[in-house]
Structure formats: C-alpha cells, structure tokens
Scaffold this motif. Structure first.
Motif, PDB file in Angstrom:
ATOM      1  N   SER A  78       0.836  -1.213   0.082  1.00  0.00           N
ATOM      2  CA  SER A  78       0.154   0.087   0.063  1.00  0.00           C
ATOM      3  C   SER A  78       0.793   1.298  -0.014  1.00  0.00           C
ATOM      4  O   SER A  78       0.581   2.254  -0.631  1.00  0.00           O
ATOM      5  CB  SER A  78      -1.015  -0.027   1.219  1.00  0.00           C
ATOM      6  N   ARG A  79       1.912   1.088   0.880  1.00  0.00           N
ATOM      7  CA  ARG A  79       2.726   2.404   0.782  1.00  0.00           C
ATOM      8  C   ARG A  79       3.674   2.614  -0.743  1.00  0.00           C
ATOM      9  O   ARG A  79       3.511   3.602  -1.016  1.00  0.00           O
ATOM     10  CB  ARG A  79       3.824   2.083   1.653  1.00  0.00           C
ATOM     11  N   LEU A  80       4.013   1.470  -1.335  1.00  0.00           N
ATOM     12  CA  LEU A  80       4.619   1.488  -2.535  1.00  0.00           C
ATOM     13  C   LEU A  80       3.449   2.016  -3.722  1.00  0.00           C
ATOM     14  O   LEU A  80       3.979   3.048  -4.396  1.00  0.00           O
ATOM     15  CB  LEU A  80       5.075   0.009  -2.957  1.00  0.00           C
ATOM     16  N   SER A  81       2.392   1.600  -3.389  1.00  0.00           N
ATOM     17  CA  SER A  81       1.265   1.979  -4.500  1.00  0.00           C
ATOM     18  C   SER A  81       1.073   3.492  -4.379  1.00  0.00           C
ATOM     19  O   SER A  81       1.020   4.103  -5.460  1.00  0.00           O
ATOM     20  CB  SER A  81      -0.047   1.261  -4.276  1.00  0.00           C
ATOM     21  N   HIS A  82       0.921   4.339  -3.155  1.00  0.00           N
ATOM     22  CA  HIS A  82       0.893   5.681  -3.035  1.00  0.00           C
ATOM     23  C   HIS A  82       2.129   6.246  -3.502  1.00  0.00           C
ATOM     24  O   HIS A  82       2.087   7.293  -4.184  1.00  0.00           O
ATOM     25  CB  HIS A  82       0.603   6.034  -1.526  1.00  0.00           C
ATOM     26  N   GLN A  83       3.113   5.733  -3.368  1.00  0.00           N
ATOM     27  CA  GLN A  83       4.437   6.483  -3.853  1.00  0.00           C
ATOM     28  C   GLN A  83       4.554   6.281  -5.151  1.00  0.00           C
ATOM     29  O   GLN A  83       4.830   7.442  -5.977  1.00  0.00           O
ATOM     30  CB  GLN A  83       5.657   5.762  -3.233  1.00  0.00           C
ATOM     31  N   LEU A  84       4.101   5.304  -5.888  1.00  0.00           N
ATOM     32  CA  LEU A  84       4.185   5.010  -7.477  1.00  0.00           C
ATOM     33  C   LEU A  84       3.032   5.827  -8.073  1.00  0.00           C
ATOM     34  O   LEU A  84       3.375   6.332  -8.978  1.00  0.00           O
ATOM     35  CB  LEU A  84       4.020   3.497  -7.732  1.00  0.00           C
ATOM     36  N   ARG A  85       1.947   6.125  -7.368  1.00  0.00           N
ATOM     37  CA  ARG A  85       1.182   7.102  -7.995  1.00  0.00           C
ATOM     38  C   ARG A  85       1.720   8.308  -8.092  1.00  0.00           C
ATOM     39  O   ARG A  85       1.668   9.224  -9.141  1.00  0.00           O
ATOM     40  CB  ARG A  85      -0.344   7.097  -7.153  1.00  0.00           C
ATOM     41  N   ARG A  86       2.467   8.925  -6.991  1.00  0.00           N
ATOM     42  CA  ARG A  86       3.246  10.323  -6.938  1.00  0.00           C
ATOM     43  C   ARG A  86       4.141  10.431  -7.951  1.00  0.00           C
ATOM     44  O   ARG A  86       4.263  11.401  -8.624  1.00  0.00           O
ATOM     45  CB  ARG A  86       3.594  10.641  -5.432  1.00  0.00           C
ATOM     46  N   MET A  87       4.912   9.181  -8.252  1.00  0.00           N
ATOM     47  CA  MET A  87       6.075   9.232  -9.013  1.00  0.00           C
ATOM     48  C   MET A  87       5.569   9.135 -10.557  1.00  0.00           C
ATOM     49  O   MET A  87       6.059   9.870 -11.136  1.00  0.00           O
ATOM     50  CB  MET A  87       6.952   8.119  -9.050  1.00  0.00           C
ATOM     51  N   GLY A  91       6.047  11.748 -13.886  1.00  0.00           N
ATOM     52  CA  GLY A  91       6.755  10.882 -15.074  1.00  0.00           C
ATOM     53  C   GLY A  91       7.779  10.296 -14.672  1.00  0.00           C
ATOM     54  O   GLY A  91       8.709   9.897 -15.721  1.00  0.00           O
ATOM     55  N   LEU A  92       8.016   9.833 -13.556  1.00  0.00           N
ATOM     56  CA  LEU A  92       9.221   9.096 -12.983  1.00  0.00           C
ATOM     57  C   LEU A  92       9.285   7.554 -13.429  1.00  0.00           C
ATOM     58  O   LEU A  92      10.200   6.978 -13.700  1.00  0.00           O
ATOM     59  CB  LEU A  92       9.755   9.310 -11.722  1.00  0.00           C
ATOM     60  N   THR A  93       8.006   7.045 -13.174  1.00  0.00           N
ATOM     61  CA  THR A  93       7.640   5.546 -13.154  1.00  0.00           C
ATOM     62  C   THR A  93       6.342   5.527 -14.165  1.00  0.00           C
ATOM     63  O   THR A  93       5.849   6.445 -14.187  1.00  0.00           O
ATOM     64  CB  THR A  93       7.846   4.996 -11.897  1.00  0.00           C
ATOM     65  N   GLU A  94       6.351   4.149 -14.480  1.00  0.00           N
ATOM     66  CA  GLU A  94       5.148   3.784 -14.874  1.00  0.00           C
ATOM     67  C   GLU A  94       4.675   2.241 -14.631  1.00  0.00           C
ATOM     68  O   GLU A  94       5.758   1.776 -14.763  1.00  0.00           O
ATOM     69  CB  GLU A  94       4.778   4.028 -16.719  1.00  0.00           C
ATOM     70  N   ARG A  95       3.524   2.053 -14.726  1.00  0.00           N
ATOM     71  CA  ARG A  95       3.333   0.680 -14.531  1.00  0.00           C
ATOM     72  C   ARG A  95       2.805  -0.039 -15.641  1.00  0.00           C
ATOM     73  O   ARG A  95       2.174   0.545 -16.531  1.00  0.00           O
ATOM     74  CB  ARG A  95       1.965   0.547 -13.405  1.00  0.00           C
ATOM     75  N   ARG A  96       3.116  -1.176 -16.037  1.00  0.00           N
ATOM     76  CA  ARG A  96       2.650  -1.738 -17.289  1.00  0.00           C
ATOM     77  C   ARG A  96       2.324  -3.311 -17.027  1.00  0.00           C
ATOM     78  O   ARG A  96       2.781  -3.846 -16.055  1.00  0.00           O
ATOM     79  CB  ARG A  96       3.861  -1.925 -18.202  1.00  0.00           C
ATOM     80  N   GLU A 100       5.012 -11.568 -19.083  1.00  0.00           N
ATOM     81  CA  GLU A 100       4.831 -13.214 -18.753  1.00  0.00           C
ATOM     82  C   GLU A 100       3.631 -13.694 -18.072  1.00  0.00           C
ATOM     83  O   GLU A 100       3.312 -14.687 -18.161  1.00  0.00           O
ATOM     84  CB  GLU A 100       6.334 -13.631 -18.075  1.00  0.00           C
ATOM     85  N   ASP A 101       3.220 -12.650 -17.180  1.00  0.00           N
ATOM     86  CA  ASP A 101       1.936 -12.911 -16.431  1.00  0.00           C
ATOM     87  C   ASP A 101       1.182 -11.696 -16.307  1.00  0.00           C
ATOM     88  O   ASP A 101       1.382 -10.691 -15.652  1.00  0.00           O
ATOM     89  CB  ASP A 101       2.644 -13.354 -14.899  1.00  0.00           C
ATOM     90  N   ARG A 102       0.117 -11.799 -17.305  1.00  0.00           N
ATOM     91  CA  ARG A 102      -0.694 -10.524 -17.413  1.00  0.00           C
ATOM     92  C   ARG A 102      -1.562 -10.117 -16.073  1.00  0.00           C
ATOM     93  O   ARG A 102      -2.123  -9.166 -16.031  1.00  0.00           O
ATOM     94  CB  ARG A 102      -1.904 -10.918 -18.632  1.00  0.00           C
ATOM     95  N   ARG A 103      -1.683 -11.185 -15.033  1.00  0.00           N
ATOM     96  CA  ARG A 103      -2.406 -10.939 -13.825  1.00  0.00           C
ATOM     97  C   ARG A 103      -1.590  -9.937 -12.970  1.00  0.00           C
ATOM     98  O   ARG A 103      -1.898  -9.374 -11.828  1.00  0.00           O
ATOM     99  CB  ARG A 103      -2.708 -12.301 -13.218  1.00  0.00           C
ATOM    100  N   THR A 104      -0.180  -9.800 -13.212  1.00  0.00           N
ATOM    101  CA  THR A 104       0.724  -8.836 -12.344  1.00  0.00           C
ATOM    102  C   THR A 104       0.883  -7.710 -13.222  1.00  0.00           C
ATOM    103  O   THR A 104       0.730  -7.404 -14.212  1.00  0.00           O
ATOM    104  CB  THR A 104       1.845  -9.811 -11.840  1.00  0.00           C
ATOM    105  N   THR A 105       1.547  -6.615 -12.461  1.00  0.00           N
ATOM    106  CA  THR A 105       1.844  -5.479 -12.963  1.00  0.00           C
ATOM    107  C   THR A 105       3.445  -5.406 -12.569  1.00  0.00           C
ATOM    108  O   THR A 105       3.984  -5.558 -11.674  1.00  0.00           O
ATOM    109  CB  THR A 105       1.148  -4.339 -12.295  1.00  0.00           C
ATOM    110  N   ASN A 106       4.218  -4.593 -13.713  1.00  0.00           N
ATOM    111  CA  ASN A 106       5.615  -4.285 -13.499  1.00  0.00           C
ATOM    112  C   ASN A 106       5.658  -2.677 -13.484  1.00  0.00           C
ATOM    113  O   ASN A 106       4.878  -2.224 -14.051  1.00  0.00           O
ATOM    114  CB  ASN A 106       6.454  -4.598 -14.816  1.00  0.00           C
ATOM    115  N   VAL A 107       6.690  -2.376 -12.538  1.00  0.00           N
ATOM    116  CA  VAL A 107       6.933  -0.904 -12.569  1.00  0.00           C
ATOM    117  C   VAL A 107       8.360  -0.679 -13.399  1.00  0.00           C
ATOM    118  O   VAL A 107       9.148  -1.427 -13.250  1.00  0.00           O
ATOM    119  CB  VAL A 107       7.075  -0.478 -11.174  1.00  0.00           C
TER     120      VAL A 107
END
Length: 166
Positions: A78-87, A91-96, A100-107
C-alpha cells in the motif's frame, strides 16, 4: 559458596551492550535518513522515498513486479502504491502489465526517471561517503558489512514482509 550475579537481560529487555548498539544504530539510521532526504530534496527535488524506488528499478530494463519491488525496498504494497502514484504523476515511473504473467503489473523507469537517478546519484554518493564511510575506519568496513548482511539474511527469513528477490 559465592552466588554468581545474574547479568543476563530480563525478559523483554536488551542487555546493556545490546541497548548501546541498538541506540547507536537508531541514531545513525534516523539522522542519516534525515540528511539524505534533505540533500536529495535540495539538490534534485527527489525525496528519499523516490530515490529508493529509482535505485531499485535502475538495473531492471523490463521493470519489476510491484510485489518484488515492495519486498526489495522493504515496504508494504500500500505504501509503494501511493508512492508510485506520486512518481507516475511526475513522469518518473509507469506501470505496465507483466509480459509473462498478465495478472501482475511491472513498474518501469521512464526516461525522465532514469535521468533523475543519474543526475541525483553523484550528490547522494558524496553525502553517503562523507557521512557514512569517511568516519568508518577501513579495518571495520569488512566486519560491519558482514554483520549487516547477516542481519539482512535473518530479516529475509524471519520478518513479516516477503523475502527480497535475488
């Protein structure tokens, strides 16, 4: 017959040597975190939290699964999710989706994120060298490193967070 004095710590308390080591560690950790955050903010506009994420992602061309990144930096998801949203907003990161496993997300780092870490690293390294390594006698560096690595292995096996990925 003389009775030996019991010098073992009482249940729930540290021994005097353990207490001294723990207080020293906490003082260093808290002060160093403050100084690193201040330096990063002043020099590059990044927080220490931003920098932690950027460093973990900097060697990962395909990015990292969110759960692996959380374990790598020792954060709850949860902390990481909030941090990633801010980043992501900066424009520092993006989620894709994970290829290999469409059920998960990469940063992944964006070009802006990669530039930010490259620009921030020299000042950060200078601060770490000055505040952490310069006062540490060379003959203590090996044993200190070994002790920290030993503690990290124990944390990977005995803490509530999943082990950091290899």
């Amino acid at each position: 017959m003389t009775k030996k004095r019991d010098t073992s710590p009482k249940r729930g308390w540290l021994s005097p040597n353990q207490q001294r080591a723990w207080v020293a560690y906490m003082r260093v950790q808290l002060r160093l975190s403050y100084e690193m955050n201040r330096q990063l903010q002043a020099d590059s506009g990044l927080s220490l939290a931003d920098y932690d994420v950027l460093v973990a992602l900097s060697d990962e061309d395909q990015g990292m699964r969110v759960s692996d990144l959380a374990a790598q930096i020792g954060w709850e998801r949860s902390r990481l999710s909030h941090q990633l949203r801010r980043m992501e907003e900066r424009g520092l990161t993006e989620r894709r989706p994970n290829a290999e496993d469409r059920r998960t997300t990469n940063v992944v780092l964006t070009a802006t994120g990669r530039r930010a870490i490259v620009e921030a690293a020299p000042g950060h390294v200078d601060l770490v060298r000055t505040m952490f390594f310069d006062p540490l006698p060379e003959n203590l560096l090996g044993p200190f490193t070994a002790a920290l690595e030993h503690i990290h292995v124990n944390l990977n096996h005995n803490s509530s967070l999943p082990p950091a990925p290899k």
